[in-house]
Design a protein around this motif. Sequence first.
Motif, PDB file in Angstrom:
ATOM      1  N   ALA C  70      20.507  33.688-138.074  1.00 40.17           N
ATOM      2  CA  ALA C  70      21.153  34.386-136.959  1.00 40.17           C
ATOM      3  C   ALA C  70      21.967  35.576-137.463  1.00 40.17           C
ATOM      4  O   ALA C  70      21.972  36.654-136.859  1.00 40.17           O
ATOM      5  N   ARG C  71      22.652  35.374-138.597  1.00 47.41           N
ATOM      6  CA  ARG C  71      23.504  36.417-139.160  1.00 47.41           C
ATOM      7  C   ARG C  71      22.699  37.703-139.414  1.00 47.41           C
ATOM      8  O   ARG C  71      23.168  38.806-139.221  1.00 47.41           O
ATOM      9  N   SER C  72      21.450  37.556-139.874  1.00 46.88           N
ATOM     10  CA  SER C  72      20.641  38.732-140.184  1.00 46.88           C
ATOM     11  C   SER C  72      19.738  39.139-139.030  1.00 46.88           C
ATOM     12  O   SER C  72      18.936  40.064-139.174  1.00 46.88           O
ATOM     13  N   TYR C 109       6.464  37.795-137.557  1.00 45.06           N
ATOM     14  CA  TYR C 109       7.228  36.626-138.033  1.00 45.06           C
ATOM     15  C   TYR C 109       8.265  37.072-139.048  1.00 45.06           C
ATOM     16  O   TYR C 109       7.921  37.650-140.072  1.00 45.06           O
ATOM     17  N   GLN C 110       9.517  36.824-138.736  1.00 45.91           N
ATOM     18  CA  GLN C 110      10.572  37.183-139.699  1.00 45.91           C
ATOM     19  C   GLN C 110      10.837  36.035-140.666  1.00 45.91           C
ATOM     20  O   GLN C 110      11.330  36.260-141.755  1.00 45.91           O
ATOM     21  N   PHE C 111      10.547  34.819-140.213  1.00 40.75           N
ATOM     22  CA  PHE C 111      10.689  33.691-141.146  1.00 40.75           C
ATOM     23  C   PHE C 111       9.539  32.712-140.963  1.00 40.75           C
ATOM     24  O   PHE C 111       8.869  32.704-139.915  1.00 40.75           O
ATOM     25  N   GLY C 112       9.305  31.936-142.001  1.00 41.35           N
ATOM     26  CA  GLY C 112       8.319  30.864-141.939  1.00 41.35           C
ATOM     27  C   GLY C 112       8.939  29.617-142.533  1.00 41.35           C
ATOM     28  O   GLY C 112       9.509  29.664-143.629  1.00 41.35           O
ATOM     29  N   ILE C 113       8.872  28.510-141.788  1.00 39.47           N
ATOM     30  CA  ILE C 113       9.426  27.249-142.299  1.00 39.47           C
ATOM     31  C   ILE C 113       8.249  26.313-142.589  1.00 39.47           C
ATOM     32  O   ILE C 113       7.444  26.025-141.699  1.00 39.47           O
ATOM     33  N   THR C 114       8.142  25.891-143.842  1.00 42.01           N
ATOM     34  CA  THR C 114       7.049  24.979-144.206  1.00 42.01           C
ATOM     35  C   THR C 114       7.623  23.806-145.002  1.00 42.01           C
ATOM     36  O   THR C 114       8.801  23.812-145.366  1.00 42.01           O
ATOM     37  N   VAL C 115       6.776  22.859-145.275  1.00 46.49           N
ATOM     38  CA  VAL C 115       7.224  21.661-145.989  1.00 46.49           C
ATOM     39  C   VAL C 115       6.778  21.761-147.452  1.00 46.49           C
ATOM     40  O   VAL C 115       5.611  22.036-147.724  1.00 46.49           O
ATOM     41  N   TRP C 143       9.418  37.687-144.123  1.00 49.76           N
ATOM     42  CA  TRP C 143      10.461  38.108-145.078  1.00 49.76           C
ATOM     43  C   TRP C 143      11.238  36.913-145.627  1.00 49.76           C
ATOM     44  O   TRP C 143      11.653  36.880-146.773  1.00 49.76           O
ATOM     45  N   VAL C 144      11.392  35.884-144.769  1.00 47.23           N
ATOM     46  CA  VAL C 144      12.134  34.696-145.194  1.00 47.23           C
ATOM     47  C   VAL C 144      11.184  33.496-145.252  1.00 47.23           C
ATOM     48  O   VAL C 144      10.443  33.253-144.294  1.00 47.23           O
ATOM     49  N   HIS C 145      11.173  32.801-146.374  1.00 43.25           N
ATOM     50  CA  HIS C 145      10.442  31.541-146.414  1.00 43.25           C
ATOM     51  C   HIS C 145      11.434  30.410-146.619  1.00 43.25           C
ATOM     52  O   HIS C 145      12.296  30.464-147.500  1.00 43.25           O
ATOM     53  N   VAL C 146      11.302  29.405-145.769  1.00 41.95           N
ATOM     54  CA  VAL C 146      12.163  28.231-145.880  1.00 41.95           C
ATOM     55  C   VAL C 146      11.269  27.039-146.220  1.00 41.95           C
ATOM     56  O   VAL C 146      10.317  26.757-145.497  1.00 41.95           O
ATOM     57  N   ALA C 147      11.562  26.378-147.322  1.00 43.60           N
ATOM     58  CA  ALA C 147      10.798  25.191-147.694  1.00 43.60           C
ATOM     59  C   ALA C 147      11.672  23.969-147.494  1.00 43.60           C
ATOM     60  O   ALA C 147      12.819  23.936-147.955  1.00 43.60           O
ATOM     61  N   LEU C 148      11.151  22.980-146.796  1.00 48.11           N
ATOM     62  CA  LEU C 148      11.898  21.740-146.568  1.00 48.11           C
ATOM     63  C   LEU C 148      11.609  20.792-147.727  1.00 48.11           C
ATOM     64  O   LEU C 148      10.451  20.520-148.044  1.00 48.11           O
TER      65      LEU C 148
END
Lengths: 471, 262, 203
Positions: C70-72, C109-115, C143-148
């Motif tokens: 949210a900040r960005s 897509y600005q971010f992608g959340i994967t496992v 631009w952002v990748h989030v790995a769980l």
Amino acid sequence: MPNQPLDQFAARLPAEQRASVYQSTKGTHEKRTQLLFDQFADPDRLRQIAGEIKQHVVENLDTYLPAVEAKLRANGAQVHWAATGEEACAAVLRIMQARGARRMVKAKTMVSEEIGLAHYLEERGLEALETDLGEFIVQIDHDHPSHIVRPIIHKNRREIAASFEREGLGAYNDDPETITRRARQFLRHKYLQADVGLTGANFLSVESGRIVLVTNEGNSRFCLAATRCHIALIGIEKLVPRDRDLGLLLNLLGRSGTAQPLTVYTEFISGPRRPGQPDGPEEMHVVFVDNGRTDVLATECRDILRCIRCGACLNVCPVYRQASGHAYRSVYPGPVGAVLSPLLAQGNFAALADLPKASSLCGACNEVCPVNIPIPDLLLRLRAKGKEEGAPLASAGAPPMGAWALLASQPTAWKAALAGGKLLNYIPAKLLPVPALRAWESRRSLPEWRGGEFRRWLRARRRAAERKPAP
Amino acid sequence: MTAPAPRLRPAADRRVQLMATCICDAFYDDVAGATVEVLEHLGCTVDFPEGQTCCGQPAFNGGDWAASRRVVRHTVRTFAGDCPVVVPSGSCAAMLFHGAPLEFEREPDLPAVAALGRRTWELADFIVNGLGIRTWPGRYEARVAFHRSCHSRGTASGAASDLLLASIAGLQVLPFGEGEQCCGFGGTFSVTFPHVSTGMGTLKLDHIRAARPDVVVSGDMSCLMHLGGLAEKGGQPVRTQHLAQVLRDALRHGGLLPAASA
Amino acid sequence: MSSRDQILSRVRAALAPLPRRAPLPEWDRELVRVRQAQTAADPWIPFAARLRSVSGTPLTAVSDLVALLARSGWRRGYCDPVAWPALAPAFPRDFQVETAFDRTRVDDYQFGITVAAGAIAETGTLVLSDQVTSARLAALAPWVHVALLRREQIFPDITAAVTALPDDPNIIWCTGPSKTADVEGILIEGVHGPGVQVALLVG
């Protein structure tokens, strides 16, 4: 005196270019050394073992190649063999034609440079786009890489910005971040439109048939995420016996090449995507490339086939730092190139026979090599080969050694020469018909000739000792 | 490059053969003399085989191995015997224990060549690891930049030289930038690749000068001939000394040797 | 003769004169043990420290992730359909999160959340695999990748991870954001892959 081509190139290299090559190679070398020695108790032992593993592979390719071929097929890959660069290019072309493919995105691979693949495909009306930032810039400039790992080490940001402007990638802007973002934006759509993704391989495990690719930018990953067909061009020497050996080699590769404990992306590929996966290639081809490697294997220089293309020997090499990569007139510059390029030139050894001479034999390359290749010994062997084959470039400017050997194997003649050399103290070197002396004198003063003085002194000392009673 | 193991160690009488090197025979008699004085001070009996010429390295490095083998064979004959051979040069020592066996690998007389290699010691290595000397007596008031020559890579010579220099009273060893880099001499490389060679030498001199030493010291006169000659030609001479001269002068200044002998 | 047979016969001919072949050395993994490697009962602690050192972002709470995004102003993204139900409640309504990645709109897509399939503590590396990670592009293009990541998935070091490679056609180790130093040796993050690499501890 006829200068060597590499020396002439170095003399013409703009000072600014030399300075930037020097700064960046020195920086990477020093970080590499710090990282290895801070983090490991015995990094030299690591290099030694890694070298033994790779030497074992090189000397057992006759069993390992069929074994890994079987493994690759079992994993679902199609295997092709190319004896020459031309055959390798043709194999890639056939794969593309069979799929009706027109557009290829390429990750960085030295073997594709070696066989001139992009040019070959472009000549046949196909697109073959380099996606590594440095290689992309080399391609739009119709230039050649000058470093194995840092292809545009010879270019500055202003030249790159001008190239981007010329290619319609935005108004002139030489900020490296802007340059990078523009390449990102341009290339990501190219990946998605491409039919084929081509990569090399840093390693190929015989045990599992896994291809290992390391990159920092993520371009090879994009090639393998966006396209439906993966072609891997692999030199036949790239094998490692077991997956666990990768644990050692990966620890060395990143640290040696770019002074990173591990590069950003390390990808293990063992086959095409499985049904149900949304992206990734449905077809995978491995093209094994010989292109002179079996010639190298048949020589005493086969140790060079251990090379994992990290570039550490370029970074530490004082000659590379003075001359930059294009001075080597071949795909592989620096110490590794001075060995590999003339050998891979096959029938054209003589055309590159000067490269093994382009070394002070300081041995720094061997000291940093992650697979401990005795590069100075190999350079020496190739010098002997150049002499035996009478390659003119191998002996350009060198003093005749036959006459010297005659002198140095006859003590009487040697002593006469020691006395006669005193002439040098009276006649300026530039007047003497000895090119080597003139070459020395043009840049360095020559010390006083004192031939035979030591022998006289020693005789006098011995006589004096005989006169004195022993203590 | 590693020295062969096991190497022939000095016997109780400390008899050695001196290989003076061709460069000292032609230009640097004082270095060969200092080597004799240092070895004799250590109780060695120094034989000087009169027939000696050169180790064979110029032709070996030049790729003319047939010519080089001719010289090496002469050297093997000249240095017949069973005592250590001491040489004030890391480069000539490496030629005998590493280079010569390489060019003789298919020759029937390889065993004799390899045997000479096992007897051969670079001077500092011999003093420290052959004779077990850990500290050097006497006194030498100077700020010293020590150039570790490339042929001592992987051998014990670099550490041995460091140990001896650091132990001399009054002597200060100055670190300088990129100490592991080559000076650019490289034998015939210095004349066949003159731009690269002098470019390397200039860089080395810049690093050395930045440390402001009184004297540049090395275990190889060939490096010093190149660096000293380059500095002099450039109008900014530097003082150079071989390690043997430093060791000898330390003894002299400490009153352990007469001021000038013979 | 086929190229294959030609190459293999040349290899055999080249090796035939060798009196002996270099043996395969056994090596002890202690050799590649990194000195002063942080050892902690909780492997997340050294992993997070190393991830930070390669410009990555370790997070332990979904709310921190939401705050970071949210900040960005990164409100449009992708999330693995399996993971989304558990995460969704933490995301405000103004986020647009899709659970199918449409490759024709990569720039949307600005971010992608994967496992993640694993991690390596010693290097700050995230492991992704085809079996576990829902889409290669979703973990790469935004631009952002989030790995769980779950704690028990963290290997201590490279050697441990490499000897436990799962049976999967494609495994990728990601160590921080994508980067280059091609232009004058200046480090730039976010070349073709993510400029921000997040590891979010779950479970």
